[in-house]
Design a protein around this motif. Structure first.
Motif, PDB file in Angstrom:
ATOM      1  N   LEU A 189       0.822  -1.220   0.000  1.00  0.00           N
ATOM      2  CA  LEU A 189       0.000   0.000   0.000  1.00  0.00           C
ATOM      3  C   LEU A 189       0.853   1.266   0.000  1.00  0.00           C
ATOM      4  O   LEU A 189       0.336   2.366  -0.088  1.00  0.00           O
ATOM      5  N   ALA A 198     -10.227  -3.636   3.357  1.00  0.00           N
ATOM      6  CA  ALA A 198     -10.359  -4.785   2.460  1.00  0.00           C
ATOM      7  C   ALA A 198     -10.565  -4.337   1.020  1.00  0.00           C
ATOM      8  O   ALA A 198     -10.250  -5.054   0.081  1.00  0.00           O
ATOM      9  N   GLU A 199     -11.097  -3.116   0.865  1.00  0.00           N
ATOM     10  CA  GLU A 199     -11.272  -2.572  -0.489  1.00  0.00           C
ATOM     11  C   GLU A 199      -9.991  -1.923  -0.997  1.00  0.00           C
ATOM     12  O   GLU A 199      -9.961  -1.406  -2.094  1.00  0.00           O
ATOM     13  N   GLY A 200      -8.964  -1.929  -0.133  1.00  0.00           N
ATOM     14  CA  GLY A 200      -7.684  -1.370  -0.542  1.00  0.00           C
ATOM     15  C   GLY A 200      -7.509   0.087  -0.191  1.00  0.00           C
ATOM     16  O   GLY A 200      -6.639   0.762  -0.744  1.00  0.00           O
ATOM     17  N   ASP A 201      -8.316   0.596   0.723  1.00  0.00           N
ATOM     18  CA  ASP A 201      -8.177   1.991   1.139  1.00  0.00           C
ATOM     19  C   ASP A 201      -6.952   2.135   2.051  1.00  0.00           C
ATOM     20  O   ASP A 201      -6.936   1.612   3.162  1.00  0.00           O
ATOM     21  N   PRO A 240     -16.680  -6.500  -0.963  1.00  0.00           N
ATOM     22  CA  PRO A 240     -15.473  -7.295  -0.819  1.00  0.00           C
ATOM     23  C   PRO A 240     -15.529  -8.247   0.363  1.00  0.00           C
ATOM     24  O   PRO A 240     -14.820  -9.219   0.406  1.00  0.00           O
ATOM     25  N   VAL A 241     -16.349  -7.902   1.336  1.00  0.00           N
ATOM     26  CA  VAL A 241     -16.398  -8.747   2.521  1.00  0.00           C
ATOM     27  C   VAL A 241     -17.549  -9.725   2.368  1.00  0.00           C
ATOM     28  O   VAL A 241     -18.682  -9.336   2.129  1.00  0.00           O
ATOM     29  N   ASN A 275     -10.632 -10.164   3.879  1.00  0.00           N
ATOM     30  CA  ASN A 275     -11.791 -10.645   3.112  1.00  0.00           C
ATOM     31  C   ASN A 275     -12.449 -11.859   3.752  1.00  0.00           C
ATOM     32  O   ASN A 275     -13.548 -12.240   3.369  1.00  0.00           O
ATOM     33  N   THR A 318     -13.471  -3.025   6.722  1.00  0.00           N
ATOM     34  CA  THR A 318     -14.224  -3.123   5.467  1.00  0.00           C
ATOM     35  C   THR A 318     -13.573  -2.255   4.394  1.00  0.00           C
ATOM     36  O   THR A 318     -13.396  -2.676   3.251  1.00  0.00           O
ATOM     37  N   LEU A 319     -13.210  -1.030   4.805  1.00  0.00           N
ATOM     38  CA  LEU A 319     -12.577  -0.125   3.840  1.00  0.00           C
ATOM     39  C   LEU A 319     -11.188  -0.635   3.458  1.00  0.00           C
ATOM     40  O   LEU A 319     -10.790  -0.574   2.297  1.00  0.00           O
TER      41      LEU A 319
END
Lengths: 307, 189
Positions: free
Chosen positions: A42, B20-23, A125-126, B68, B17-18
């Motif tokens: 990241l 996991a979306e790659g944030d 995604p979850v 995930n 959750t965020l």
């Protein structure tokens, strides 16, 4: 070592307190997190991070709700403030969305979707695992107020349908039927997702009223306060929610409280709250903004004294 | 038993959750929130301080990669603890197999000139006692009592029958209490 200070459970459960790992300084903590982000792909090594997000570039700006509908002219003066409140709302969106996920209610996973906006919907995604068939039911499209209480009404004979008795209705659908806190919170989240803010606010308040000791009540207080500040322009109402109910330890709640005092024009209280926030959560992503605001307030005070 | 859900858990789950979306911002916040906990977990499991930060990083990466699979059917921190414990546990096993059984402790000082709290010293003494347990007993005690995994979960994780694990827990706790009493005495003296 004073025995009174010792944990009562041996060995103690895992927590965030100091020890047994050696404490780290703030710089070291940042460096460790940075390393982990690099390891996750990241961050790139040697690439400077974008500058500290300013008020228009929140750390969670992707979640900022779509532009609000046109406001009366008198309100546009506080637009900047409301943008920040919206940013905070987005912080909370992430938390309450998790509540939906935690309780496994599939439709509520879309909590984030309305806030992200403008982009085509992506598959969640979850992976969610609904806990019961009832929770897998699709979200009702009609106003939830009319669906409340959410009990299926058995088909009645024609005569009774023609002449519905209020008494009979209350017997069939008890208005005080217990509704789980997570279900109510889910309904509130869904309403908010549909931009039915007034109804969402009422539903959040219902969570607080019906399940005052639950963790969902804390989340609901925070969400309701955000709506009061952002959509009802009722900072006093937001303050009342945030000052009570034990959400004061949540960083986002502290920050929102500061924003609410600002909106209410109580800058002394705003300063106190923001100072406390910065002292308690020096590395929180909202801390730089809080510091900047404090500097501005200090500057105002100094100018005032000079005059 | 996983700890009770809290508002913080909901917020963390939202960040997850965020993330996991790659944030990246959400991931950063999540890592900041989990860092102290993961470091403590690593220190409970590993002998000495030298490898704590490497293991913590591996644990954070494992949590990120596993986001995930978080289904939201329990508190987020309890889930993260288990993922991290498994990652750290495997890393230690690999290191034991290939190189060394981890360095001994540094002098027990507190950094940054901060005055150590009684609770911190107590936990350091506990970690010192854990360092003297066998690896098998230590992993059983930490995974069960500290992380909160059930006996069958731990038995599956370490690949031994439940009865063997119960025996390790019994012997491990008995030894740990004795060692800890000695440790406290020596520190007091």
């Amino acid at each position: 070592m004073d025995e009174h200070d010792l944990p009562s459970v041996f060995p103690p459960r895992l927590d965030d307190a100091e020890g047994p790992a050696r404490p780290l300084g703030e710089e070291e903590k940042r460096a460790r997190v940075e390393s982990a982000l690099i390891a996750c792909g990241l961050r790139r090594v040697g690439v400077e991070e974008p500058p500290e997000p300013d008020e228009r570039q929140s750390t969670i700006r992707e979640l900022r709700p779509r532009r609000a509908p046109a406001e009366p002219r008198a309100l546009t003066a506080s637009k900047k403030r409301r943008v920040r409140a919206a940013v905070f709302a987005a912080v909370f969106v992430s938390g309450t969305a998790a509540a939906a996920i935690t309780v496994g209610w599939t439709p509520l996973a879309s909590w984030l979707a309305p806030a992200v906006e403008e982009s085509p919907p992506k598959p969640p995604p979850v992976k969610l695992a609904p806990t019961s068939p009832a929770l897998r039911a699709p979200l009702p499209q009609e106003p939830l107020a009319s669906a409340e209480p959410s009990v299926v009404v058995p088909e009645a004979p024609l005569e009774e349908t023609r002449l519905p008795s209020r008494q009979a209705d209350t017997r069939t659908i008890p208005s005080n039927a217990p509704v789980a806190a997570e279900d109510l919170l889910g309904e509130a989240n869904a309403l908010r997702g549909q931009r039915r803010y007034g109804q969402a606010l009422n539903k959040y308040l219902e969570v607080v009223r019906r399940h005052p000791g639950s963790p969902q009540a804390g989340a609901a207080r925070l969400a309701a306060a955000t709506l009061r500040l952002e959509h009802e322009h009722d900072p006093q109402g937001a303050i009342a929610l945030l000052e009570n109910g034990g959400v004061g330890q949540v960083p986002e709640a502290q920050y929102l409280l500061g924003e609410s005092y600002r909106a209410a024009g109580r800058s002394e209280r705003e300063q106190e709250v923001l100072r406390s926030f910065v002292a308690r959560h020096p590395n929180h992503p909202l801390a730089p903004k809080a510091r900047r605001r404090l500097e501005a307030l200090d500057g105002d005070d100094a100018a005032h004294e000079e005059r | 038993m996983p700890e009770r859900d809290s508002v913080e858990d909901y917020v963390l789950a939202g960040l997850a959750t965020l993330a996991a979306e790659g944030d990246p911002h959400a991931t950063e916040r999540l890592f900041h929130a989990l860092l102290p906990r993961m470091r403590n977990l690593a220190r409970y499991l590993v002998r000495g301080d030298q490898d704590v930060d490497d293991l913590t990083q591996e644990a954070l990466v494992a949590v990120f990669r596993g986001l995930n699979t978080y289904r939201g059917d329990g508190p987020f921190r309890a889930w993260a603890d288990r993922v991290a414990a498994r990652r750290i546990f495997r890393s230690i096993e690999e290191r034991r197999a290939h190189t060394r059984w981890l360095a001994s402790d540094d002098p027990d000082t507190v950094q940054h000139g901060v005055e150590a709290s009684a609770s911190y010293l107590w936990r350091r003494a506990l970690a010192g006692s854990l360092d003297q347990l066998s690896w098998e007993q230590r992993q059983a005690v930490v995974l069960h009592f500290v992380v909160g995994m059930t006996v069958p979960e731990v038995a599956t994780e370490v690949g031994v029958p439940i009865e063997t694990l119960r025996s390790r827990l019994r012997l491990g706790m008995s030894k740990l209490k004795a060692l800890f009493a000695e440790e406290l005495e020596s520190r007091a003296g």
